[in-house]
Motif scaffolding. Structure first.
Motif, PDB file in Angstrom:
ATOM      1  N   TYR A  45       0.861  -1.231  -0.165  1.00  0.00           N
ATOM      2  CA  TYR A  45      -0.029  -0.108   0.065  1.00  0.00           C
ATOM      3  C   TYR A  45       0.826   1.283  -0.040  1.00  0.00           C
ATOM      4  CZ  TYR A  45       1.013   0.209   5.046  1.00  0.00           C
ATOM      5  OH  TYR A  45       1.840   0.035   6.093  1.00  0.00           O
ATOM      6  N   ALA A  46       0.372   2.225  -0.204  1.00  0.00           N
ATOM      7  CA  ALA A  46       0.893   3.597  -0.017  1.00  0.00           C
ATOM      8  C   ALA A  46       0.527   4.266   1.285  1.00  0.00           C
ATOM      9  CB  ALA A  46       0.692   4.637  -1.265  1.00  0.00           C
ATOM     10  N   GLY A  47       1.545   4.763   1.960  1.00  0.00           N
ATOM     11  CA  GLY A  47       1.283   5.449   3.402  1.00  0.00           C
ATOM     12  C   GLY A  47       1.817   6.687   3.395  1.00  0.00           C
ATOM     13  N   TRP A  48       1.405   7.460   4.194  1.00  0.00           N
ATOM     14  CA  TRP A  48       1.959   8.919   4.429  1.00  0.00           C
ATOM     15  C   TRP A  48       1.669   9.354   6.040  1.00  0.00           C
ATOM     16  CZ3 TRP A  48      -1.240   7.853   0.249  1.00  0.00           C
ATOM     17  CH2 TRP A  48      -0.807   8.175  -1.154  1.00  0.00           C
ATOM     18  N   SER A  49       2.743   9.713   6.450  1.00  0.00           N
ATOM     19  CA  SER A  49       2.741   9.992   7.906  1.00  0.00           C
ATOM     20  C   SER A  49       1.852  11.470   8.043  1.00  0.00           C
ATOM     21  CB  SER A  49       4.253  10.369   8.451  1.00  0.00           C
ATOM     22  OG  SER A  49       4.824  11.458   7.796  1.00  0.00           O
ATOM     23  N   PRO A  50       1.541  11.847   9.364  1.00  0.00           N
ATOM     24  CA  PRO A  50       0.517  13.087   9.497  1.00  0.00           C
ATOM     25  C   PRO A  50       1.186  14.212   8.716  1.00  0.00           C
ATOM     26  CG  PRO A  50       0.833  11.576  11.589  1.00  0.00           C
ATOM     27  CD  PRO A  50       1.674  11.090  10.542  1.00  0.00           C
ATOM     28  N   GLY A  51       0.288  14.902   7.997  1.00  0.00           N
ATOM     29  CA  GLY A  51       0.641  16.311   7.232  1.00  0.00           C
ATOM     30  C   GLY A  51       1.320  15.941   6.127  1.00  0.00           C
ATOM     31  N   GLN A  52       2.042  14.690   5.740  1.00  0.00           N
ATOM     32  CA  GLN A  52       2.789  14.287   4.737  1.00  0.00           C
ATOM     33  C   GLN A  52       2.165  14.521   3.266  1.00  0.00           C
ATOM     34  OE1 GLN A  52       4.529  10.768   4.553  1.00  0.00           O
ATOM     35  NE2 GLN A  52       5.933  11.034   2.770  1.00  0.00           N
ATOM     36  N   LEU A  53       0.928  13.885   3.097  1.00  0.00           N
ATOM     37  CA  LEU A  53       0.076  14.254   2.063  1.00  0.00           C
ATOM     38  C   LEU A  53      -0.232  15.645   1.849  1.00  0.00           C
ATOM     39  CD1 LEU A  53      -1.443  12.921  -0.299  1.00  0.00           C
ATOM     40  CD2 LEU A  53      -3.352  12.420   1.138  1.00  0.00           C
ATOM     41  N   GLU A  54      -0.746  16.334   2.916  1.00  0.00           N
ATOM     42  CA  GLU A  54      -1.149  17.534   2.878  1.00  0.00           C
ATOM     43  C   GLU A  54      -0.070  18.348   2.300  1.00  0.00           C
ATOM     44  OE1 GLU A  54      -4.052  15.898   5.535  1.00  0.00           O
ATOM     45  OE2 GLU A  54      -1.701  15.700   5.445  1.00  0.00           O
ATOM     46  N   ASP A  55       1.323  18.174   2.683  1.00  0.00           N
ATOM     47  CA  ASP A  55       2.536  18.974   2.176  1.00  0.00           C
ATOM     48  C   ASP A  55       2.510  18.532   0.496  1.00  0.00           C
ATOM     49  OD1 ASP A  55       3.081  20.009   4.543  1.00  0.00           O
ATOM     50  OD2 ASP A  55       4.798  18.761   5.035  1.00  0.00           O
TER      51      ASP A  55
END
Length: 192
Positions: A132-142
């Protein structure tokens, strides 16, 4: 910066890689967000079929798999684990089928530990993903602020698209205005 409702609102949406996104894991990727909240984000890439038949790794689920009946690479994280998505057609009922958890609309996660025959009558097509693809908190928003992704609505057919290589273009093509124009973006802009 953003309220909780804003953060959780992208679950069930598609992330479409913009031409600016050069990470080879996500070039021309169409990612369905399965989870997006203050703890981060998780999704699967819908348009990366592998050469591995579902029958080779999850034989009991093979006959429920949509076309192409191969495992898809869901993203660069946890490639040794499998997750499955399936569409349950029709109006949502009071109770979701056993072994299926609604993510958004008619799309849901399948419990691969459940007996397939439990779900066979309920499911539309099933798609299996390795990783899967994962992003830490705030990473995707950035990444969104940087212009790496377009965020668009998902349609149930996107999950089981029989021609995954065309998914990036077809999802963009159905958008309005400038986004629809991006569907014609050349694979190699230097050849333009």
């Amino acid at each position: 910066m953003s309220s909780m409702t804003e953060v959780s609102s992208l679950t069930g949406r598609l992330l479409i890689a913009t031409p600016a996104l050069t990470d080879p894991n996500f070039e021309r990727a169409v990612v369905l967000l399965l989870d997006h909240d203050e703890e981060g984000s998780l999704g699967v890439v819908l348009n990366r079929p592998t050469g591995v038949d579902v029958a080779a790794v999850l034989e009991p689920w093979a006959e429920l798999a949509g076309d192409p009946a191969v495992v898809f690479q869901g993203g660069p994280v946890a490639l040794d684990s499998a997750l499955a998505l399936a569409v349950v057609p029709g109006e949502p009922s009071e109770e979701d089928p056993l072994g299926w958890r609604r993510v958004h609309g008619a799309i849901g996660l399948v419990d691969l530990e459940a007996p397939p025959e439990l779900l066979a009558a309920e499911l539309g097509s099933l798609r299996v993903f390795a990783g899967y693809a994962g992003w830490s908190p705030g990473q995707l928003e950035d990444e969104l602020i940087e212009g790496a992704w377009y965020v668009v609505e998902c349609e149930p057919g996107d999950v089981s698209c029989p021609d995954p290589d065309q998914l990036w273009r077809s999802v963009l093509r159905r958008q309005r205005g400038e986004l629809a124009m991006m569907a014609t973006y050349p694979d190699d802009p230097t050849m333009n």
